[in-house]
Design a protein around this motif. Structure first.
Motif, PDB file in Angstrom:
ATOM      1  N   VAL A  89       5.300  -2.458  13.708  1.00  0.00           N
ATOM      2  CA  VAL A  89       5.607  -2.449  12.350  1.00  0.00           C
ATOM      3  C   VAL A  89       5.066  -3.865  12.274  1.00  0.00           C
ATOM      4  O   VAL A  89       4.608  -3.104  10.460  1.00  0.00           O
ATOM      5  CB  VAL A  89       6.818  -3.323  13.090  1.00  0.00           C
ATOM      6  N   ARG A  90       4.291  -4.430  12.275  1.00  0.00           N
ATOM      7  CA  ARG A  90       4.110  -6.007  11.309  1.00  0.00           C
ATOM      8  C   ARG A  90       2.389  -5.450  11.041  1.00  0.00           C
ATOM      9  O   ARG A  90       1.608  -5.993   9.835  1.00  0.00           O
ATOM     10  CB  ARG A  90       3.964  -6.994  12.131  1.00  0.00           C
ATOM     11  N   GLY A  91       2.228  -4.702  11.740  1.00  0.00           N
ATOM     12  CA  GLY A  91       0.614  -4.192  11.649  1.00  0.00           C
ATOM     13  C   GLY A  91       0.425  -3.354  11.165  1.00  0.00           C
ATOM     14  O   GLY A  91      -0.632  -3.115   9.548  1.00  0.00           O
ATOM     15  N   THR A  92       1.545  -2.425   9.702  1.00  0.00           N
ATOM     16  CA  THR A  92       1.309  -1.464   9.111  1.00  0.00           C
ATOM     17  C   THR A  92       2.338  -1.736   7.929  1.00  0.00           C
ATOM     18  O   THR A  92       2.654  -0.771   6.989  1.00  0.00           O
ATOM     19  CB  THR A  92       2.170   0.018  10.017  1.00  0.00           C
ATOM     20  N   THR A  93       2.738  -3.145   8.482  1.00  0.00           N
ATOM     21  CA  THR A  93       3.863  -2.667   6.471  1.00  0.00           C
ATOM     22  C   THR A  93       2.930  -3.337   5.449  1.00  0.00           C
ATOM     23  O   THR A  93       1.975  -3.424   5.453  1.00  0.00           O
ATOM     24  CB  THR A  93       4.296  -4.601   6.646  1.00  0.00           C
ATOM     25  N   LEU A 129     -11.460  12.398  -1.648  1.00  0.00           N
ATOM     26  CA  LEU A 129     -11.159  11.211  -1.802  1.00  0.00           C
ATOM     27  C   LEU A 129      -9.806  11.162  -1.396  1.00  0.00           C
ATOM     28  O   LEU A 129      -8.776  11.485  -1.961  1.00  0.00           O
ATOM     29  CB  LEU A 129     -12.128  10.660  -3.123  1.00  0.00           C
ATOM     30  N   LEU A 130      -8.800  10.294  -1.041  1.00  0.00           N
ATOM     31  CA  LEU A 130      -8.013   9.634  -1.579  1.00  0.00           C
ATOM     32  C   LEU A 130      -7.560   8.656  -3.242  1.00  0.00           C
ATOM     33  O   LEU A 130      -8.542   7.529  -3.455  1.00  0.00           O
ATOM     34  CB  LEU A 130      -7.070   8.254  -0.525  1.00  0.00           C
ATOM     35  N   VAL A 131      -7.209   9.115  -3.588  1.00  0.00           N
ATOM     36  CA  VAL A 131      -6.572   8.830  -5.027  1.00  0.00           C
ATOM     37  C   VAL A 131      -5.451   7.559  -5.152  1.00  0.00           C
ATOM     38  O   VAL A 131      -4.264   8.319  -5.067  1.00  0.00           O
ATOM     39  CB  VAL A 131      -6.765   9.318  -6.119  1.00  0.00           C
ATOM     40  N   CYS A 132      -5.109   6.558  -5.225  1.00  0.00           N
ATOM     41  CA  CYS A 132      -3.681   5.423  -5.636  1.00  0.00           C
ATOM     42  C   CYS A 132      -4.078   5.270  -7.170  1.00  0.00           C
ATOM     43  O   CYS A 132      -5.026   4.643  -7.233  1.00  0.00           O
ATOM     44  CB  CYS A 132      -4.057   4.072  -4.439  1.00  0.00           C
ATOM     45  N   GLU A 133      -3.240   5.030  -7.621  1.00  0.00           N
ATOM     46  CA  GLU A 133      -3.189   4.500  -8.382  1.00  0.00           C
ATOM     47  C   GLU A 133      -1.403   3.632  -8.207  1.00  0.00           C
ATOM     48  O   GLU A 133      -0.675   4.065  -8.444  1.00  0.00           O
ATOM     49  CB  GLU A 133      -2.435   4.935 -10.247  1.00  0.00           C
ATOM     50  N   LYS A 142      -9.932   4.636  -5.898  1.00  0.00           N
ATOM     51  CA  LYS A 142     -10.225   6.064  -5.368  1.00  0.00           C
ATOM     52  C   LYS A 142     -11.266   5.412  -3.450  1.00  0.00           C
ATOM     53  O   LYS A 142     -11.872   4.403  -3.328  1.00  0.00           O
ATOM     54  CB  LYS A 142     -11.492   6.279  -5.332  1.00  0.00           C
ATOM     55  N   TYR A 143     -10.137   5.368  -2.850  1.00  0.00           N
ATOM     56  CA  TYR A 143     -11.367   5.477  -0.683  1.00  0.00           C
ATOM     57  C   TYR A 143     -11.825   7.249   0.115  1.00  0.00           C
ATOM     58  O   TYR A 143     -11.454   7.797  -0.517  1.00  0.00           O
ATOM     59  CB  TYR A 143     -10.041   5.201  -0.417  1.00  0.00           C
ATOM     60  N   VAL A 144     -12.883   6.949   0.174  1.00  0.00           N
ATOM     61  CA  VAL A 144     -13.099   7.595   0.997  1.00  0.00           C
ATOM     62  C   VAL A 144     -12.474   7.773   2.162  1.00  0.00           C
ATOM     63  O   VAL A 144     -11.450   7.677   2.962  1.00  0.00           O
ATOM     64  CB  VAL A 144     -14.436   7.083   1.574  1.00  0.00           C
ATOM     65  N   SER A 145     -12.780   9.878   2.506  1.00  0.00           N
ATOM     66  CA  SER A 145     -11.781  10.081   3.282  1.00  0.00           C
ATOM     67  C   SER A 145     -11.866   9.449   5.206  1.00  0.00           C
ATOM     68  O   SER A 145     -10.449   9.019   5.677  1.00  0.00           O
ATOM     69  CB  SER A 145     -12.060  11.084   4.026  1.00  0.00           C
ATOM     70  N   SER A 146     -12.813   8.110   5.388  1.00  0.00           N
ATOM     71  CA  SER A 146     -12.967   7.561   7.109  1.00  0.00           C
ATOM     72  C   SER A 146     -11.252   6.493   6.242  1.00  0.00           C
ATOM     73  O   SER A 146     -10.624   5.636   7.305  1.00  0.00           O
ATOM     74  CB  SER A 146     -14.103   7.027   7.264  1.00  0.00           C
ATOM     75  N   TYR A 147     -10.922   5.931   4.758  1.00  0.00           N
ATOM     76  CA  TYR A 147     -10.147   5.124   4.735  1.00  0.00           C
ATOM     77  C   TYR A 147      -8.783   4.588   5.134  1.00  0.00           C
ATOM     78  O   TYR A 147      -8.786   6.035   5.415  1.00  0.00           O
ATOM     79  CB  TYR A 147     -10.498   4.632   2.864  1.00  0.00           C
ATOM     80  N   ARG A 148      -8.180   3.971   6.027  1.00  0.00           N
ATOM     81  CA  ARG A 148      -6.739   4.349   6.512  1.00  0.00           C
ATOM     82  C   ARG A 148      -5.785   3.407   5.734  1.00  0.00           C
ATOM     83  O   ARG A 148      -5.849   2.755   5.985  1.00  0.00           O
ATOM     84  CB  ARG A 148      -6.546   4.167   7.976  1.00  0.00           C
ATOM     85  N   TYR A 149      -4.837   4.070   5.360  1.00  0.00           N
ATOM     86  CA  TYR A 149      -3.590   4.017   4.207  1.00  0.00           C
ATOM     87  C   TYR A 149      -2.790   3.276   4.860  1.00  0.00           C
ATOM     88  O   TYR A 149      -2.102   4.409   5.979  1.00  0.00           O
ATOM     89  CB  TYR A 149      -3.488   4.354   2.787  1.00  0.00           C
ATOM     90  N   ARG A 150      -2.254   2.419   5.274  1.00  0.00           N
ATOM     91  CA  ARG A 150      -0.982   2.221   6.254  1.00  0.00           C
ATOM     92  C   ARG A 150       0.199   1.779   5.499  1.00  0.00           C
ATOM     93  O   ARG A 150       0.640   1.492   4.615  1.00  0.00           O
ATOM     94  CB  ARG A 150      -1.767   0.972   7.721  1.00  0.00           C
ATOM     95  N   THR A 151       1.817   2.284   6.216  1.00  0.00           N
ATOM     96  CA  THR A 151       2.237   1.984   5.806  1.00  0.00           C
ATOM     97  C   THR A 151       3.246   1.849   6.353  1.00  0.00           C
ATOM     98  O   THR A 151       3.671   2.908   7.568  1.00  0.00           O
ATOM     99  CB  THR A 151       2.907   3.003   4.348  1.00  0.00           C
ATOM    100  N   ARG A 152       4.955   0.879   5.857  1.00  0.00           N
ATOM    101  CA  ARG A 152       5.973   1.174   6.906  1.00  0.00           C
ATOM    102  C   ARG A 152       6.830   1.752   6.032  1.00  0.00           C
ATOM    103  O   ARG A 152       7.215   1.340   4.546  1.00  0.00           O
ATOM    104  CB  ARG A 152       6.627  -0.078   7.619  1.00  0.00           C
ATOM    105  N   ILE A 153       7.736   2.975   7.032  1.00  0.00           N
ATOM    106  CA  ILE A 153       9.100   3.001   5.769  1.00  0.00           C
ATOM    107  C   ILE A 153      10.485   3.291   6.676  1.00  0.00           C
ATOM    108  O   ILE A 153      10.404   2.854   8.064  1.00  0.00           O
ATOM    109  CB  ILE A 153       8.963   4.616   5.317  1.00  0.00           C
ATOM    110  N   ALA A 154      11.307   2.261   5.997  1.00  0.00           N
ATOM    111  CA  ALA A 154      12.881   2.046   6.171  1.00  0.00           C
ATOM    112  C   ALA A 154      13.758   2.621   6.123  1.00  0.00           C
ATOM    113  O   ALA A 154      14.190   2.920   4.936  1.00  0.00           O
ATOM    114  CB  ALA A 154      12.797   0.531   7.052  1.00  0.00           C
ATOM    115  N   LYS A 155      15.329   2.441   6.156  1.00  0.00           N
ATOM    116  CA  LYS A 155      16.140   3.711   6.436  1.00  0.00           C
ATOM    117  C   LYS A 155      16.650   2.723   5.183  1.00  0.00           C
ATOM    118  O   LYS A 155      17.093   1.614   5.844  1.00  0.00           O
ATOM    119  CB  LYS A 155      17.105   3.423   7.919  1.00  0.00           C
TER     120      LYS A 155
END
Length: 249
Positions: free
Chosen positions: A80-84, A209-213, A230-243
Motif C-alpha cells: 500500500v505504501r508503494g502504490t499511494t 500513450l497514457l495521457v494525463c491532464e 504523456k507517457y510511453v506504454s511501459s510507464y506504470r501509473y500506480r494508485t491506491r483506492i480506499a473505501k
C-alpha cells in the motif's frame, strides 16, 4: 529542525512525519505494527500533541499508516505504501521506485493563457503563465512528455539553468516562489503518439500513450498549475483506492 533562512522552514509536523517514515523504511516499525501512542510520540520527539495529530493525519492521507477504529494507528503494508498517489514531483516518485530521474528541457517561456487553459486555471484569458516543456527520463531513457503551465507571482521568471541546477521543478518553485501544491485533479485517457511525440520519445507514430491532464491546487485550493503529461506504454501509473468512510453504494 532546520531553521535556515535560505528557504522556507519545514513545518514541525512534516519534520515529525519524515522521522516516523524513516523508522518505517528502516524496518524499526514493520507492516501492521502499532505506532507508539500520541503521548509517547510527543514526549519522545519533544513536540506538542497537536503536532503529533497533524503528522499522523499527514501520513494517513499518504497511505503510510492507517487507523483502526478504537484500536490505534498502524503501519500500512508495504504494497500500500508503494502504490499511494499523492502530489509529488516526478523526481521524487521515480526515486521511490528505485529509478534515476532525469529531464531534457525543451523550452521555458512566458506565454498568454488561451481560453481553454484560462478556464481551467480560473484566470482571465491572456493572463501571463510560465510554460515549461520537458522530456522526462528514467535511467536516461525517455518515458514521458510534460507540458506545464504555472500561475506564478507577477514578474516571476524561470530560466533553463535554474531548472537544470535544481533538478526538480517543484522543488525550485517551492523554494523560489512559495509554490504550495496541496491537491490535484487528474483525468486519464489513452492516446496515440503524434509525429512530434514519436520523435521526442523514440517510439513509432501511432504507438499507444497514457495521457494525463492535471490541475494542481494550492493550500487555499486555488488552481496554480495545468500540466499535460504523456507517457510511453511501459510507464506504470500506480494508485491506491480506499473505501469512503460513509460506505459504498
Amino acid at each position: 529542525m532546520n531553521t535556515s533562512t535560505s528557504g522556507p522552514v519545514q513545518p514541525r509536523y512534516k519534520w515529525l512525519a519524515d522521522i516516523i517514515r524513516d523508522t518505517i523504511d528502516q524496518g524499526v516499525l514493520t507492516d501492521n505494527q502499532a505506532l507508539p501512542s500520541e503521548r509517547e510520540l510527543a514526549e519522545r520527539y519533544d513536540v506538542s500533541r497537536d503536532t503529533v495529530r497533524k503528522a499522523v493525519r499527514y501520513m494517513e492521507e499518504r497511505g503510510i499508516i492507517y487507523s483502526g477504529h478504537g484500536r490505534g494507528t498502524f503501519v500500512a503494508p508495504a504494497i500500500v505504501r508503494g502504490t499511494t498517489r499523492f502530489i509529488d514531483s516526478f523526481s521524487q516518485d521515480t526515486d521511490s521506485r528505485g529509478g534515476v530521474p532525469g529531464q531534457r528541457i525543451l523550452s521555458v517561456e512566458t506565454v498568454e493563457a488561451n481560453m481553454a487553459i484560462a478556464v481551467l486555471l480560473n484566470i482571465e484569458s491572456g493572463s501571463p503563465l510560465v510554460r515549461v516543456r520537458r522530456i522526462r527520463l528514467i535511467d536516461d531513457a525517455p518515458v514521458g512528455l510534460h507540458d506545464a503551465y504555472f500561475v506564478l507571482p507577477r514578474g516571476a521568471r524561470l530560466t533553463r539553468p535554474q531548472i537544470e541546477k535544481t533538478g526538480s521543478l517543484y522543488k525550485l518553485l517551492t523554494e523560489k516562489f512559495g509554490f504550495s501544491p496541496a491537491e490535484a485533479v487528474e483525468n486519464l485517457c489513452s492516446g496515440a503518439a503524434t509525429a512530434e511525440d514519436a520523435e521526442l520519445l523514440g517510439i513509432a507514430v501511432g504507438d499507444p500513450l497514457l495521457v494525463c491532464e492535471r490541475i494542481t491546487l494550492s493550500e487555499r485550493r486555488e488552481p496554480i498549475e495545468y500540466c499535460l503529461m504523456k507517457y510511453v506504454s511501459s510507464y506504470r501509473y500506480r494508485t491506491r483506492i480506499a473505501k469512503h468512510s460513509g460506505g459504498m453504494a
